[in-house]
Design a protein around this motif. Structure first.
Motif, PDB file in Angstrom:
ATOM      1  N   MET A   1       0.821  -1.041   0.023  1.00 49.21           N
ATOM      2  CA  MET A   1       0.062  -0.062   0.098  1.00 49.21           C
ATOM      3  C   MET A   1       0.731   1.246   0.212  1.00 49.21           C
ATOM      4  O   MET A   1       0.739   2.143  -0.661  1.00 49.21           O
ATOM      5  CB  MET A   1      -0.887  -0.106   1.168  1.00 49.21           C
TER       6      MET A   1
ATOM      7  N   ARG B   1       3.957   1.420  -1.092  1.00 46.96           N
ATOM      8  CA  ARG B   1       4.428   1.638  -2.615  1.00 46.96           C
ATOM      9  C   ARG B   1       3.505   2.159  -3.711  1.00 46.96           C
ATOM     10  O   ARG B   1       3.989   3.023  -4.343  1.00 46.96           O
ATOM     11  CB  ARG B   1       5.047   0.088  -3.093  1.00 46.96           C
ATOM     12  N   GLN B   2       2.387   1.874  -3.473  1.00 46.88           N
ATOM     13  CA  GLN B   2       1.227   2.465  -4.491  1.00 46.88           C
ATOM     14  C   GLN B   2       1.273   3.952  -4.127  1.00 46.88           C
ATOM     15  O   GLN B   2       0.995   4.772  -5.132  1.00 46.88           O
ATOM     16  CB  GLN B   2      -0.018   1.763  -4.170  1.00 46.88           C
ATOM     17  N   ALA B   3       1.100   4.316  -2.892  1.00 47.56           N
ATOM     18  CA  ALA B   3       1.074   5.829  -2.619  1.00 47.56           C
ATOM     19  C   ALA B   3       2.355   6.654  -3.309  1.00 47.56           C
ATOM     20  O   ALA B   3       2.117   7.635  -3.706  1.00 47.56           O
ATOM     21  CB  ALA B   3       0.587   5.737  -1.219  1.00 47.56           C
TER      22      ALA B   3
END
Length: 114
Positions: free
Chosen positions: A1, A3-5
């Protein structure tokens, strides 16, 4: 999560950077058009660059400049400015042309005895 942000933040940063580059390129294009229309603008910009360099450090700068073509451009610029100013200077200002005679032939004001 996380890494996605982080990937989303990087994506937005790249988009913002690209938009800034696009605006800068458009502004440089406009400046180029202005300098093509007014050749002395480039010379004045070069001189301004020299002033900015000289303010930061007390240095001697050798700056190649096409002296003879600059003098020719300055002469044609001054000729255009003189020609543009000449019609305005030749015409009398509005309201100064007199069509009535304020003095009689005898030299006295109208309506008074001579």
């Amino acid at each position: 999560m996380a890494r996605q942000a982080e990937a989303e933040r990087e994506k937005r940063a790249k988009i913002i950077n690209a938009e800034g580059e696009s605006l800068a390129a458009a502004a440089l294009g406009d400046a180029s058009d202005t300098m093509m229309a007014h050749p002395l603008a480039l010379q004045l910009r070069n001189l301004q660059s020299l002033v900015e360099i000289g303010v930061d450090q007390n240095t001697t700068v050798v700056f190649p400049a096409p002296l003879m073509s600059t003098i020719g451009e300055l002469g044609s610029f001054l000729a255009r400015e003189t020609a543009a100013a000449a019609p305005a200077a030749a015409a009398p200002p509005a309201g100064t042309g007199r069509t009535d005679k304020s003095l009689s032939p005898a030299g006295s004001a109208p309506g008074t005895a001579a």
